[in-house]
Write a protein that holds these residues in place. Sequence first.
Motif, mmCIF file in Angstrom:
data_model
loop_
_atom_site.group_PDB
_atom_site.id
_atom_site.type_symbol
_atom_site.label_atom_id
_atom_site.label_comp_id
_atom_site.label_asym_id
_atom_site.label_seq_id
_atom_site.Cartn_x
_atom_site.Cartn_y
_atom_site.Cartn_z
ATOM 1 N N ALA A 43 -14.965 36.398 19.885
ATOM 2 C CA ALA A 43 -16.141 35.673 20.362
ATOM 3 C C ALA A 43 -16.632 34.692 19.312
ATOM 4 O O ALA A 43 -17.240 33.667 19.629
ATOM 5 C CB ALA A 43 -17.244 36.665 20.713
ATOM 6 N N PHE A 46 -15.423 31.089 19.911
ATOM 7 C CA PHE A 46 -16.076 30.407 21.023
ATOM 8 C C PHE A 46 -17.554 30.124 20.743
ATOM 9 O O PHE A 46 -18.120 29.177 21.278
ATOM 10 C CB PHE A 46 -15.943 31.244 22.296
ATOM 11 C CG PHE A 46 -14.545 31.308 22.831
ATOM 12 C CD1 PHE A 46 -14.003 30.241 23.529
ATOM 13 C CD2 PHE A 46 -13.759 32.429 22.630
ATOM 14 C CE1 PHE A 46 -12.703 30.286 24.017
ATOM 15 C CE2 PHE A 46 -12.468 32.501 23.124
ATOM 16 C CZ PHE A 46 -11.933 31.421 23.812
ATOM 17 N N LEU A 47 -18.177 30.945 19.902
ATOM 18 C CA LEU A 47 -19.599 30.780 19.606
ATOM 19 C C LEU A 47 -19.839 30.193 18.219
ATOM 20 O O LEU A 47 -20.578 29.228 18.053
ATOM 21 C CB LEU A 47 -20.316 32.132 19.716
ATOM 22 C CG LEU A 47 -20.570 32.673 21.120
ATOM 23 C CD1 LEU A 47 -21.119 34.088 21.035
ATOM 24 C CD2 LEU A 47 -21.548 31.790 21.873
ATOM 25 N N LYS A 172 -7.304 34.574 26.829
ATOM 26 C CA LYS A 172 -7.942 33.712 25.825
ATOM 27 C C LYS A 172 -7.103 32.482 25.518
ATOM 28 O O LYS A 172 -7.630 31.367 25.404
ATOM 29 C CB LYS A 172 -8.226 34.524 24.565
ATOM 30 C CG LYS A 172 -9.341 35.541 24.770
ATOM 31 C CD LYS A 172 -9.731 36.240 23.488
ATOM 32 C CE LYS A 172 -8.799 37.355 23.144
ATOM 33 N NZ LYS A 172 -9.307 38.182 22.027
ATOM 34 N N SER A 281 -22.576 27.779 22.488
ATOM 35 C CA SER A 281 -21.148 27.563 22.300
ATOM 36 C C SER A 281 -20.845 26.067 22.377
ATOM 37 O O SER A 281 -21.277 25.388 23.306
ATOM 38 C CB SER A 281 -20.354 28.292 23.388
ATOM 39 O OG SER A 281 -19.001 27.865 23.378
ATOM 40 N N ASN A 300 -19.306 32.702 29.646
ATOM 41 C CA ASN A 300 -19.854 34.008 29.271
ATOM 42 C C ASN A 300 -18.817 35.095 29.505
ATOM 43 O O ASN A 300 -18.630 35.999 28.686
ATOM 44 C CB ASN A 300 -21.127 34.298 30.075
ATOM 45 C CG ASN A 300 -21.977 35.365 29.442
ATOM 46 O OD1 ASN A 300 -22.346 35.276 28.273
ATOM 47 N ND2 ASN A 300 -22.303 36.397 30.205
ATOM 48 N N ILE A 303 -16.092 34.789 26.845
ATOM 49 C CA ILE A 303 -16.554 35.300 25.557
ATOM 50 C C ILE A 303 -16.560 36.824 25.553
ATOM 51 O O ILE A 303 -16.215 37.467 24.554
ATOM 52 C CB ILE A 303 -17.950 34.735 25.228
ATOM 53 C CG1 ILE A 303 -17.849 33.235 24.930
ATOM 54 C CG2 ILE A 303 -18.565 35.458 24.031
ATOM 55 C CD1 ILE A 303 -19.184 32.526 24.856
#
Length: 468
Positions: A43, A46-47, A172, A281, A300, A303
Amino acid sequence: MENDLTFKQVVKQKKADNVESGGHSKLAWWQLSLIGMGAVIGAGFFLGTGLSIKVAGPAILINYAIAGLTTYFVFSAIAEMTVADPQPGSFRTYARKAFGNSMGFVSGWVYWLAGVFIMSSESVALATFTGFWFPDVPIWIFTVCYVALAFGIILLGVNNFGKIESLFGIIKLSTLIIFIFFGLLILFHMIGPQPHRLDVRNVWNPLVPNGAAGMWEALIFTFFSFGGIEVLGIASTELKNKNEVQKAGSTMLMALVAVYILSIFFVLYFVSWTKIDESESPFITALSIFNIPFIGSIFNLIIISAAFSTMVAALFSVTNILVSLAEDRDAPNTLAGRNREGLPLKSLMVTGLALGASLVLSFIMPGKLYEYITTAAGVLLILNWVIILSTQIKLRKREERIRTFKMPGYPYSSYFGIAIILLAVSGGMIGETQRRGVLISVGLILVIFLVSIGKKKRVFSRDKVNNS
């Protein structure tokens, strides 16, 4: 003393049996590649990429190339040692072999402790993301559910773990490839209309807006995006052909570096780096200009899959490291046991208890303090890479003749990797959160090292009494 020798002989035979049989299941090299994808793409990419872009600007693309090359050297070091001498304990067993018991102790417990805190932060993040759809449900309920599901996957056995992690890796990787493909269609004007004038020159102008200091500070963040590469070494003992560990890792890393750099390139192509905020993100920020329906919910979900697979991979690897520690008597002997299906239930239970304690801390500690600890966990993983490269240098000198696969560019690549890792960690001293995380990580390593020295003295005293 007689009992000690018996225990060591039994452990030695168990290790040999595990290496020969590969446990109760076998993995193909491509499955190991996808497991690596599942473990590494978390995560945080992505964030957290938003923060690194904010600090370095477009120069973050250079940082990812540097971090990717360094990670390749770290993996090559693991692959070289694994092909020459497959061991369930992977890097910590090699550290013990190269530098003695204390280094194996430090490397193993550093990795285990970092993994527990990473799992804790990922499970809390999972609960928070899920709360996006169910704001009235307490966060702790989702946290417990995700942790229970992760343990359930491990209890299914290595083969099912490999299949599930491979699936997450595909999800992913496919997400990033679709994003890149969409960017290519926009870049070459194959779809439209475009929301505003996009110019590829905006990505490079200016390339280094915050100077070398910005690149230096952000370098540690890019290394975090590659954290978890060690799982390839740990899971490699489950390969059908141990010699394919290098193929699995090289394929995974080449794909990973390519999708990382290209996806960030298109983020910067869609929106100016100055408009990217760390609270959202960067992928959502970039795609929001196209008014795509439900983009928030879609990402979301992505993630959540990223965070969950990272947590499961970490649980698998730290549990196996704990077994290795127990086999070398660096942890209680009883934790070395496995059931008939090859599952290390006792080590899994102890890891679960530690994870539970970490989760309790996450809910009762001030947010900033827990953030420092989780940052320290990431730094611990990266610092462990220095031990891996140092181990490879030592063992290569000692066992040059038996190496069938050799790390490219040795010894320069090994020393280069160590230098860049230390440079990245020192850059973490610039920002407040990262600085405190680095200091906590160094403090934890020092504590673990002192414990190893105390353990060594106790063993020496016991053996001296027994011999007398």
